[in-house]
Design a protein around this motif. Structure first.
Motif, PDB file in Angstrom:
ATOM      1  N   ASP A  78     -21.708 -45.292 -37.326  1.00 36.79           N
ATOM      2  CA  ASP A  78     -21.090 -43.960 -37.306  1.00 36.79           C
ATOM      3  C   ASP A  78     -20.822 -43.491 -35.879  1.00 36.79           C
ATOM      4  O   ASP A  78     -19.757 -42.943 -35.577  1.00 36.79           O
ATOM      5  N   LEU A  79     -21.786 -43.695 -35.006  1.00 30.67           N
ATOM      6  CA  LEU A  79     -21.615 -43.288 -33.612  1.00 30.67           C
ATOM      7  C   LEU A  79     -20.466 -44.044 -32.959  1.00 30.67           C
ATOM      8  O   LEU A  79     -19.633 -43.461 -32.255  1.00 30.67           O
ATOM      9  N   VAL A  80     -20.406 -45.345 -33.182  1.00 26.16           N
ATOM     10  CA  VAL A  80     -19.347 -46.163 -32.580  1.00 26.16           C
ATOM     11  C   VAL A  80     -17.977 -45.751 -33.113  1.00 26.16           C
ATOM     12  O   VAL A  80     -16.989 -45.736 -32.369  1.00 26.16           O
ATOM     13  N   ASN A  81     -17.901 -45.397 -34.375  1.00 29.35           N
ATOM     14  CA  ASN A  81     -16.624 -45.032 -34.985  1.00 29.35           C
ATOM     15  C   ASN A  81     -16.169 -43.615 -34.653  1.00 29.35           C
ATOM     16  O   ASN A  81     -14.997 -43.282 -34.862  1.00 29.35           O
ATOM     17  N   THR A  82     -17.079 -42.779 -34.173  1.00 25.68           N
ATOM     18  CA  THR A  82     -16.728 -41.403 -33.861  1.00 25.68           C
ATOM     19  C   THR A  82     -15.799 -41.347 -32.653  1.00 25.68           C
ATOM     20  O   THR A  82     -16.086 -41.946 -31.615  1.00 25.68           O
ATOM     21  N   PRO A  83     -14.691 -40.628 -32.745  1.00 29.98           N
ATOM     22  CA  PRO A  83     -13.747 -40.547 -31.624  1.00 29.98           C
ATOM     23  C   PRO A  83     -14.383 -39.936 -30.377  1.00 29.98           C
ATOM     24  O   PRO A  83     -15.291 -39.100 -30.464  1.00 29.98           O
ATOM     25  N   SER A  84     -13.883 -40.349 -29.243  1.00 33.87           N
ATOM     26  CA  SER A  84     -14.466 -39.925 -27.968  1.00 33.87           C
ATOM     27  C   SER A  84     -14.297 -38.442 -27.693  1.00 33.87           C
ATOM     28  O   SER A  84     -15.062 -37.866 -26.904  1.00 33.87           O
ATOM     29  N   ASN A  85     -13.294 -37.806 -28.305  1.00 31.79           N
ATOM     30  CA  ASN A  85     -13.147 -36.365 -28.081  1.00 31.79           C
ATOM     31  C   ASN A  85     -14.287 -35.584 -28.717  1.00 31.79           C
ATOM     32  O   ASN A  85     -14.580 -34.452 -28.322  1.00 31.79           O
ATOM     33  N   ASP A  86     -14.959 -36.184 -29.698  1.00 30.68           N
ATOM     34  CA  ASP A  86     -16.120 -35.539 -30.315  1.00 30.68           C
ATOM     35  C   ASP A  86     -17.442 -36.105 -29.792  1.00 30.68           C
ATOM     36  O   ASP A  86     -18.423 -35.374 -29.683  1.00 30.68           O
ATOM     37  N   LEU A  87     -17.474 -37.398 -29.493  1.00 32.95           N
ATOM     38  CA  LEU A  87     -18.717 -37.997 -29.003  1.00 32.95           C
ATOM     39  C   LEU A  87     -18.656 -38.108 -27.481  1.00 32.95           C
ATOM     40  O   LEU A  87     -18.412 -39.176 -26.920  1.00 32.95           O
ATOM     41  N   THR A  88     -18.866 -36.998 -26.817  1.00 32.54           N
ATOM     42  CA  THR A  88     -18.981 -36.971 -25.363  1.00 32.54           C
ATOM     43  C   THR A  88     -20.419 -37.311 -24.980  1.00 32.54           C
ATOM     44  O   THR A  88     -21.307 -37.350 -25.850  1.00 32.54           O
ATOM     45  N   PRO A  89     -20.713 -37.554 -23.705  1.00 32.73           N
ATOM     46  CA  PRO A  89     -22.110 -37.781 -23.317  1.00 32.73           C
ATOM     47  C   PRO A  89     -23.039 -36.639 -23.752  1.00 32.73           C
ATOM     48  O   PRO A  89     -24.155 -36.882 -24.223  1.00 32.73           O
ATOM     49  N   LYS A  90     -22.563 -35.427 -23.624  1.00 30.66           N
ATOM     50  CA  LYS A  90     -23.380 -34.272 -24.023  1.00 30.66           C
ATOM     51  C   LYS A  90     -23.638 -34.281 -25.520  1.00 30.66           C
ATOM     52  O   LYS A  90     -24.766 -34.042 -25.982  1.00 30.66           O
ATOM     53  N   ALA A  91     -22.597 -34.574 -26.320  1.00 31.89           N
ATOM     54  CA  ALA A  91     -22.746 -34.601 -27.771  1.00 31.89           C
ATOM     55  C   ALA A  91     -23.653 -35.747 -28.210  1.00 31.89           C
ATOM     56  O   ALA A  91     -24.460 -35.604 -29.136  1.00 31.89           O
TER      57      ALA A  91
ATOM     58  N   ASN B 265      -6.797 -49.947 -24.351  1.00 34.71           N
ATOM     59  CA  ASN B 265      -7.476 -48.654 -24.366  1.00 34.71           C
ATOM     60  C   ASN B 265      -7.837 -48.146 -25.758  1.00 34.71           C
ATOM     61  O   ASN B 265      -8.717 -47.309 -25.900  1.00 34.71           O
ATOM     62  N   GLU B 266      -7.135 -48.656 -26.767  1.00 34.10           N
ATOM     63  CA  GLU B 266      -7.200 -48.032 -28.086  1.00 34.10           C
ATOM     64  C   GLU B 266      -8.582 -48.054 -28.730  1.00 34.10           C
ATOM     65  O   GLU B 266      -8.906 -47.171 -29.529  1.00 34.10           O
ATOM     66  N   THR B 267      -9.382 -49.036 -28.418  1.00 34.79           N
ATOM     67  CA  THR B 267     -10.705 -49.143 -29.062  1.00 34.79           C
ATOM     68  C   THR B 267     -11.854 -48.832 -28.104  1.00 34.79           C
ATOM     69  O   THR B 267     -13.011 -49.120 -28.413  1.00 34.79           O
ATOM     70  N   MET B 268     -11.531 -48.230 -26.967  1.00 37.18           N
ATOM     71  CA  MET B 268     -12.572 -48.043 -25.949  1.00 37.18           C
ATOM     72  C   MET B 268     -13.579 -46.943 -26.267  1.00 37.18           C
ATOM     73  O   MET B 268     -14.503 -46.691 -25.497  1.00 37.18           O
ATOM     74  N   LYS B 269     -13.448 -46.322 -27.433  1.00 36.65           N
ATOM     75  CA  LYS B 269     -14.529 -45.452 -27.908  1.00 36.65           C
ATOM     76  C   LYS B 269     -15.772 -46.270 -28.222  1.00 36.65           C
ATOM     77  O   LYS B 269     -16.876 -45.726 -28.307  1.00 36.65           O
ATOM     78  N   CYS B 270     -15.597 -47.591 -28.391  1.00 36.50           N
ATOM     79  CA  CYS B 270     -16.725 -48.442 -28.789  1.00 36.50           C
ATOM     80  C   CYS B 270     -17.579 -48.871 -27.599  1.00 36.50           C
ATOM     81  O   CYS B 270     -18.552 -49.598 -27.785  1.00 36.50           O
ATOM     82  N   ASP B 271     -17.256 -48.415 -26.393  1.00 31.51           N
ATOM     83  CA  ASP B 271     -17.983 -48.902 -25.216  1.00 31.51           C
ATOM     84  C   ASP B 271     -19.374 -48.293 -25.085  1.00 31.51           C
ATOM     85  O   ASP B 271     -20.077 -48.542 -24.103  1.00 31.51           O
ATOM     86  N   MET B 272     -19.762 -47.519 -26.078  1.00 36.94           N
ATOM     87  CA  MET B 272     -21.127 -46.976 -26.117  1.00 36.94           C
ATOM     88  C   MET B 272     -21.959 -47.657 -27.195  1.00 36.94           C
ATOM     89  O   MET B 272     -23.023 -47.176 -27.583  1.00 36.94           O
TER      90      MET B 272
END
Length: 514
Positions: free
Chosen positions: A199-212, A293-300
């Motif tokens: 779930d975390l990996v799939n969450t878009p980066s605009n919602d899963l910021t470091p703070k979030a 760039n398209e899948t770079m939300k997964c870098d966490m």
């Protein structure tokens, strides 16, 4: 999450949307696996013949649906391939059972209940089937507002095929047997945490910021009795965390370092886990080319795996202390971003010349590794989607393992295999270290292009405390699956390394590792 129940009922009498049976690949055609005796009887002993007529072979992951005869309460029989028939005296391997159960669970999306009559001759078999089914039933639906038919009315139909299978009933699993009950409980907890990571990996980066991300860790810590500490951008700057600060300074979403700690009163050892948490990686000033760039939300994904593994250790009550370090930052280009040629002073005091801002994961991990080393754990394992070079070396389904101790590297590789995750031990050639020499700093953040994944491992090794056993898992390949789902592996975030880390914690708690 999909519910799991154990049942001693017959596959013929249990009411469900479908009964799942196993089919193996025999020399003369498909062979019905054990567990499906009642179903075969309902077909007058001709189930294998019927399946062969329908084109079934028993090949791994193959799914065949057929209407059930009058002797079964379930209206559908779902036959799933187990692969080759095992040799006499041998059972089906755990991974074959996991993948078959996962494929079946995916095929039953939108259903309320599936009765799994797969081979479960032991508690270990039951664990594999339960784990595979629960992982296969996963779906990421947080951002779907349509009902599955494209109308977008914000409501879901009962027959929405994107909805995961609601309940898995494991037949022949001895619900009153302690070993089977423990296997089911472990599978439930483990699958829940793998799915948390997904779930975390799939969450878009605009919602899963470091703070979030940090806030999510704090919420889980309260729920599961963990201790959580979060260093924000001011604390990181004051503390001298030059790697995290340097990577995150180009973003409007500042970095965080999260420490999650699970402790057990009887624990004799402490395992430290460190995860790369780049919530979005543009490459920084060294911008990634179009198409990358398209899948770079997964870098966490590494940080997600560490987070999930610490919670899993708590849920399972393991007699080991497990500390997770989440190195969280967003790597963006801007007027305040770190430039190629800049020198960062790391938390360890070492200076690093940044020759490529897209080699940022090792910078945030370096600070976290140094900080984790200060607590003198018995071992440190870091997890990261670190290098494209590892994908070139091992493909999309296998992660690489590097370590400063050959025996520990071998042990982690074996543990990954036990957990059902594909891995391969990789070397740390001393001669590659010289390629990171810098004329202006203690070292550069990149070196030779050839063997780039190994160079990255050597960089990280520089920041591990003296005398501490350490391993590095480069999960760049298997962390995010862009192809069609297979077995229990979905499209998107996979939760790679969670099961390996949990198994490592279990083995550490049992005293199996030095």
């Amino acid at each position: 999450m999909t519910a799991l129940t154990l049942s001693s009922s017959s596959a013929a009498t249990l009411r469900a949307d479908a009964v799942v049976i196993g089919v193996a690949k025999g020399e003369k055609g498909p062979v019905v696996a054990s567990g499906a005796e009642a179903v075969d009887k309902a077909f007058d002993g001709k189930l294998a013949t019927v399946l062969e007529t329908l084109g079934a072979t028993g090949g791994e992951g193959e799914v065949t649906k057929l209407p059930a005869p009058s002797g079964l309460k379930a209206p559908v029989v779902l036959a799933v391939g187990l692969g080759d028939t095992p040799d006499k005296g041998e059972g089906y391997g755990a991974e074959a059972l996991r993948r078959a159960a996962g494929a079946a669970a995916r095929a039953l999306s939108g259903s309320k209940k599936g009765a799994f009559a797969l081979p479960v001759g032991s508690a270990a078999d039951a664990a594999a089937v339960a784990e595979g089914a629960l992982l296969g039933a996963y779906a990421f639906t947080a951002y779907r507002n349509s009902n599955g038919n494209g109308t977008g009315n914000g409501k879901k139909n009962a027959d929405d095929k994107t909805t995961p299978l609601a309940e898995v009933t494991l037949l022949g699993a001895k619900p009153r047997d302690k070993a089977f009950k423990a296997a089911a409980e472990r599978a439930t907890a483990l699958a829940a945490e793998v799915n948390r990571a997904r779930d975390l990996v799939n969450t878009p980066s605009n919602d899963l910021t470091p703070k979030a991300f940090a806030a999510a860790a704090q919420t889980a810590a309260k729920e599961h009795g963990l201790k959580a500490e979060v260093l924000d951008e001011k604390a990181l700057a004051k503390g001298g965390y030059g790697g995290l600060t340097g990577v995150g300074q180009g973003s409007a979403n500042p970095p965080r370092l999260v420490r999650l700690a699970y402790t057990h009163p009887k624990a004799k050892k402490t395992l430290a886990l460190v995860g790369k948490g780049i919530t979005y990686d543009s490459g920084g000033i060294s911008l990634k080319p179009a198409g990358h760039n398209e899948t770079m939300k997964c870098d966490m994904s590494g940080a997600a795996a560490v987070f999930a593994a610490v919670v899993a250790a708590a849920r399972l009550g393991l007699e080991v202390n497990v500390t997770g370090w989440l190195a969280l930052a967003e790597n963006m280009p801007s007027g305040s971003a770190t430039r190629p040629g800049d020198v960062l002073r790391m938390y360890s005091g070492k200076t690093v010349e940044v020759l490529n801002t897209d080699a940022e994961g090792r910078l945030v991990l370096a600070d976290a590794l140094t900080r984790a080393s200060e607590e003198k754990p018995h071992a440190i394992v870091d997890v990261a989607t670190l290098t494209g070079a590892m994908i070139l070396a091992l493909g999309n389904r296998t992660f690489g393992i590097m370590a400063n101790d050959e025996a520990f590297r071998t042990a982690v590789h074996g543990i990954a295999e036990e957990a059902g995750e594909q891995s391969w031990p990789m070397p740390l050639p001393k001669e590659l270290r010289k390629s990171m020499d810098s004329p202006v700093a203690d070292l550069a953040n990149i070196g030779e292009r050839a063997g780039g994944g190994l160079v990255a491992g050597l960089f990280l090794k520089e920041f591990v405390g003296d005398g501490i056993t350490w391993a590095h898992l480069d999960i760049a390949g298997p962390a995010f699956h862009e192809g069609a789902p297979f077995g229990y592996t979905p499209k998107g975030g996979t939760g790679s390394a969670v099961r390996t880390l949990v198994r490592l914690a279990e083995r550490t708690a049992a005293g199996d590792l030095a």
